[in-house]
Design an enzyme around this catalytic site. Structure first.
Site, PDB file in Angstrom:
ATOM      1  N   LYS A   1       0.853  -1.194   0.000  1.00 58.93           N
ATOM      2  CA  LYS A   1       0.000   0.000   0.000  1.00 58.93           C
ATOM      3  C   LYS A   1       0.892   1.248   0.000  1.00 58.93           C
ATOM      4  O   LYS A   1       1.779   1.372   0.845  1.00 58.93           O
ATOM      5  CB  LYS A   1      -0.866   0.006   1.263  1.00 58.93           C
ATOM      6  CG  LYS A   1      -2.351   0.235   1.042  1.00 58.93           C
ATOM      7  CD  LYS A   1      -3.068   0.268   2.376  1.00 58.93           C
ATOM      8  CE  LYS A   1      -4.563   0.300   2.208  1.00 58.93           C
ATOM      9  NZ  LYS A   1      -5.265   0.429   3.500  1.00 58.93           N
TER      10      LYS A   1
HETATM   11  O1  G3P Z   1      -8.739   1.278   4.485  1.00 61.91           O
HETATM   12  C1  G3P Z   1      -8.849   2.606   4.914  1.00 61.91           C
HETATM   13  C2  G3P Z   1      -9.685   2.680   6.140  1.00 61.91           C
HETATM   14  O2  G3P Z   1      -9.105   1.918   7.179  1.00 61.91           O
HETATM   15  C3  G3P Z   1      -9.902   4.099   6.610  1.00 61.91           C
HETATM   16  O3  G3P Z   1     -11.090   4.086   7.312  1.00 61.91           O
HETATM   17  O4  G3P Z   1     -12.798   4.950   8.886  1.00 61.91           O
HETATM   18  O5  G3P Z   1     -10.348   5.552   9.191  1.00 61.91           O
HETATM   19  O6  G3P Z   1     -11.661   6.513   7.289  1.00 61.91           O
HETATM   20  P1  G3P Z   1     -11.495   5.329   8.225  1.00 61.91           P
END
Ligand code: G3P
Length: 217
Positions: free
Chosen positions: A83
């Protein structure tokens, strides 16, 4: 649609994997912190459970170091997807690493233009963040639709990996738009099974069954 689990919680991943619900896993530095475990060790355990792509994120900011970190992460297992962030250096690293035959997931995507660049750089996956756009009163699902249209217009093979999924409607809407993959926390995947009318109907069946006085076993 492929389901990736957005977590570094091995127990939660294994439970869903046993149900056949896991086509891959995505992690990031925040999820590694949340796991309380060392990145190489926890990622290796996840790769031993899940056969599909497992994303592990670099933390360097310059392309040369991203490439070095990516190569080290790729040594963990054959199903590692490296990533990298959607920065100019991340795109450079993406081009080199995909050129070496490695899977690359370009993350922190918030615009169609960024997604175009990632596809041009040969990204295996693009991760547009739905929830974080919603957080600032934009519509993250609109971005998924725009990327789908653009990628289909030009035949880009990069897979749309809908990320930052916070609610079950994100999953169904992304599926209706045609995202290739959704990566969601275990709790969101489990919540997809819930519906009040299902619960109500089940309780009604059980009340009526009770009145029959019968048993199956
Ligand atoms: O894969 C990306 C994800 O983990 C981000 O999620 O909820 O932190 O925006 P969030």
């Amino acid at each position: 649609m492929k389901f990736f689990v957005d977590s570094a919680d091995v127990e939660a991943i294994a439970e869903l994997n046993d149900l056949g619900m896991v086509d891959g896993v995505t992690t990031n530095p925040s999820l590694i912190l949340k796991s309380g475990r060392e990145i190489i060790e926890v990622t290796k355990e996840i790769c031993s459970i899940v056969k599909g792509p497992v994303s592990a994120e670099v933390v360097a900011l310059k392309a040369e170091q991203m490439i070095e970190e990516g190569r080290k992460l790729a040594e963990i297992a054959d199903n590692i997807a490296i990533k990298v962030p959607l920065t100019w250096d991340g795109l450079k690293a993406c081009k080199v690493l995909t050129g070496e035959g490695r899977m690359v997931n370009v993350t922190l995507c918030f615009s169609a233009n960024q997604a175009l660049l990632a596809a041009k750089a040969g990204a295996t996956f693009i991760s547009p963040f739905i929830g974080r756009l919603d957080d600032i009163n934009l519509d993250g699902l609109d971005l998924i639709a725009d990327i789908r249209t653009i990628y289909d217009n030009y035949g880009f093979e990069t897979e749309i990996l809908a990320a930052s999924v916070r609610a079950v409607n994100h999953v169904s809407e992304a599926a209706l738009i045609g995202a290739d993959i959704v990566t969601a926390p275990p709790a969101v995947i489990r919540k997809m099974a819930e519906h009040p009318l299902t619960e109500k109907g089940l309780q009604g069946f059980l009340r009526d069954w009770e009145k029959t006085g019968q048993k199956i076993l």
